[in-house]
Design a protein around this motif. Structure first.
Motif, PDB file in Angstrom:
ATOM      1  N   LEU A 176       0.869  -1.178   0.000  1.00 29.74           N
ATOM      2  CA  LEU A 176       0.000   0.000   0.000  1.00 29.74           C
ATOM      3  C   LEU A 176       0.900   1.221   0.000  1.00 29.74           C
ATOM      4  N   LYS A 177       0.592   2.196  -0.843  1.00 27.95           N
ATOM      5  CA  LYS A 177       1.375   3.438  -0.834  1.00 27.95           C
ATOM      6  C   LYS A 177       0.433   4.618  -0.639  1.00 27.95           C
ATOM      7  N   PHE A 178       0.823   5.514   0.234  1.00 33.43           N
ATOM      8  CA  PHE A 178       0.005   6.701   0.492  1.00 33.43           C
ATOM      9  C   PHE A 178       0.812   7.949   0.151  1.00 33.43           C
TER      10      PHE A 178
ATOM     11  N   ARG B   6      11.423  13.391  -7.762  1.00 33.08           N
ATOM     12  CA  ARG B   6      10.144  13.901  -7.243  1.00 33.08           C
ATOM     13  C   ARG B   6       9.001  12.954  -7.604  1.00 33.08           C
ATOM     14  N   GLY B   7       8.192  12.667  -6.618  1.00 31.42           N
ATOM     15  CA  GLY B   7       7.099  11.719  -6.823  1.00 31.42           C
ATOM     16  C   GLY B   7       7.550  10.277  -6.603  1.00 31.42           C
ATOM     17  N   GLY B   8       8.780  10.121  -6.124  1.00 27.32           N
ATOM     18  CA  GLY B   8       9.432   8.815  -6.063  1.00 27.32           C
ATOM     19  C   GLY B   8       8.889   7.804  -5.070  1.00 27.32           C
ATOM     20  N   SER B   9       7.952   8.197  -4.208  1.00 29.00           N
ATOM     21  CA  SER B   9       7.390   7.209  -3.281  1.00 29.00           C
ATOM     22  C   SER B   9       6.607   6.123  -4.016  1.00 29.00           C
ATOM     23  N   ASP B  10       6.043   6.466  -5.178  1.00 23.26           N
ATOM     24  CA  ASP B  10       5.367   5.446  -5.998  1.00 23.26           C
ATOM     25  C   ASP B  10       6.384   4.365  -6.369  1.00 23.26           C
ATOM     26  N   TYR B  11       7.559   4.819  -6.726  1.00 25.63           N
ATOM     27  CA  TYR B  11       8.637   3.911  -7.137  1.00 25.63           C
ATOM     28  C   TYR B  11       9.053   3.020  -5.959  1.00 25.63           C
TER      29      TYR B  11
ATOM     30  N   ALA C 148       1.328  12.890 -16.729  1.00 20.64           N
ATOM     31  CA  ALA C 148       0.262  12.601 -15.763  1.00 20.64           C
ATOM     32  C   ALA C 148       0.931  12.226 -14.445  1.00 20.64           C
ATOM     33  N   ARG C 149       0.982  13.157 -13.516  1.00 23.50           N
ATOM     34  CA  ARG C 149       1.819  12.897 -12.340  1.00 23.50           C
ATOM     35  C   ARG C 149       1.194  11.928 -11.354  1.00 23.50           C
ATOM     36  N   VAL C 150       0.002  11.440 -11.682  1.00 19.61           N
ATOM     37  CA  VAL C 150      -0.649  10.480 -10.805  1.00 19.61           C
ATOM     38  C   VAL C 150       0.243   9.261 -10.568  1.00 19.61           C
TER      39      VAL C 150
HETATM   40 MG    MG Z   1       2.838  11.496  -6.490  1.00 22.43          MG
END
Ligand code: MG
Ligand code: ADP
Ligand code: ASP
Length: 292
Positions: A4-6, A203-208, A261-263
């Motif tokens: 799970l990622k938040f 940036r946005g790397g928590s998805d990764y 799409a930064r989602v």
């Molecule tokens: Mg993000």
């Protein structure tokens, strides 16, 4: 097991963090095994960058932003943690803040902000959010452990957007998973270089981070909780009539993210694709919605 990622908007304040803890707890109560990756509180990374730049510019007002950063985290603890546990938990947070303040003082004195120092500064965002979330889960009766990803995700020294050493990292994650008591709450975005300095994944790397955890643990699903009902036909901030797409291929997701799409952060797709793990994008504000 599931990952799970938040994202930052899902943990932006004490109500949101409490909501996230409840979502995690509902998986555990349903008998699911889960590991969690979490971003810094919404806006915290931007604020840390501004602090670093302000200090490097010789402007002592960085101290005001740092005070705002500290107060925000302390307030979240005050709102969510029982009074008798405050001293121990606030102590941990305050120790981090002293370290951050020393770092910023160094930047201010030398008027120099290297990519390496900036990553070190940014590490305080996810270190704080993940630590707090783990404490909140324990308090509501779900065993959890705070995991500092610097100890498990190893990268080269391309600070700001470091490259992950896959084999070493996957082995570390598997060991961490075996040893952790309760739900591992892992700092998103962070890793460390061969020299042992903090690095970040872009940036946005928590998805990764979530996808790396999923691939290492051969998860059945990687669920990315954000603030919209999945991948939409367009950015909902720009196109009012955008609607969620129920499924898409890895190639389509990769294309969309590359075109802005930064989602979802583009590198996220690869570890999942390599192990054929589905990625689901869901809304933490509307967890009943199917998502993508
Ligand atoms: Mg993000
Ligand atoms: P998080 O903090 O959860 O990582 P982000 O802000 O990184 O969230 O990503 C979610 C945002 O991505 C949404 O609020 C939305 O504005 C934006 N976005 C851009 N394009 C899309 C799209 N095609 N589908 C969904 N969201 C999109
Ligand atoms: N906190 C980091 C950022 O703002 C990572 C993330 O949110 O995914 O870029």
């Amino acid at each position: 097991m599931k990952i799970l990622k938040f994202g930052g908007s899902s943990v932006a304040n004490h109500e949101r963090i409490s909501n996230v803890a409840n979502i995690i707890q509902s998986y555990v109560k349903a008998g699911e095994k889960v590991a969690v990756a979490v971003s810094a509180l919404g806006g915290a990374t931007d604020l840390l960058i501004r602090m670093g730049k302000t200090a490097a510019g010789g402007d002592s007002s960085y101290k005001l932003s740092q005070e705002a950063f500290s107060t925000r985290h302390r307030e979240v603890v005050n709102q969510l943690i029982d009074y008798d546990k405050h001293p121990a938990i606030l102590n941990e947070i305050v120790e981090g803040q002293i370290e951050l303040s020393n770092l910023l003082q160094g930047v201010y004195l030398t008027r120099e902000l290297t990519a390496r120092t900036l990553d070190y500064i940014l590490s305080f965002g996810e270190r704080s959010s993940a630590f707090i979330l783990a404490q909140v889960l324990k308090q509501i009766g779900t065993e959890a452990s705070y995991i500092d990803a610097r100890k498990v995700i190893k990268t080269n020294d391309s600070y700001g957007r470091a490259k992950v050493f896959k084999e070493e990292t996957y082995a570390n994650i598997q060991k961490m998973w075996k040893e952790a008591t309760g739900v591992p709450i892992v700092t998103g975005f962070l890793a460390s270089s061969p020299q042992g300095f903090p690095t970040t994944l872009g940036r946005g790397g928590s998805d990764y981070t979530a996808s790396i955890l999923g691939a290492a643990l051969e998860a059945e699903e990687i669920i990315i909780y954000t603030d919209v009902n999945g991948v939409l036909t367009a950015d909902p901030r720009k196109v009012k009539k955008a609607f969620p797409v129920s499924t898409m291929t890895y190639a389509e997701a990769m294309e969309m993210s590359h075109f802005g799409a930064r989602v979802i952060y583009p590198p996220t797709i690869v570890p999942a694709l390599e192990k054929n793990i589905p990625i689901r994008i869901k809304n933490s504000f509307e967890p009943e919605a199917e998502g993508t």
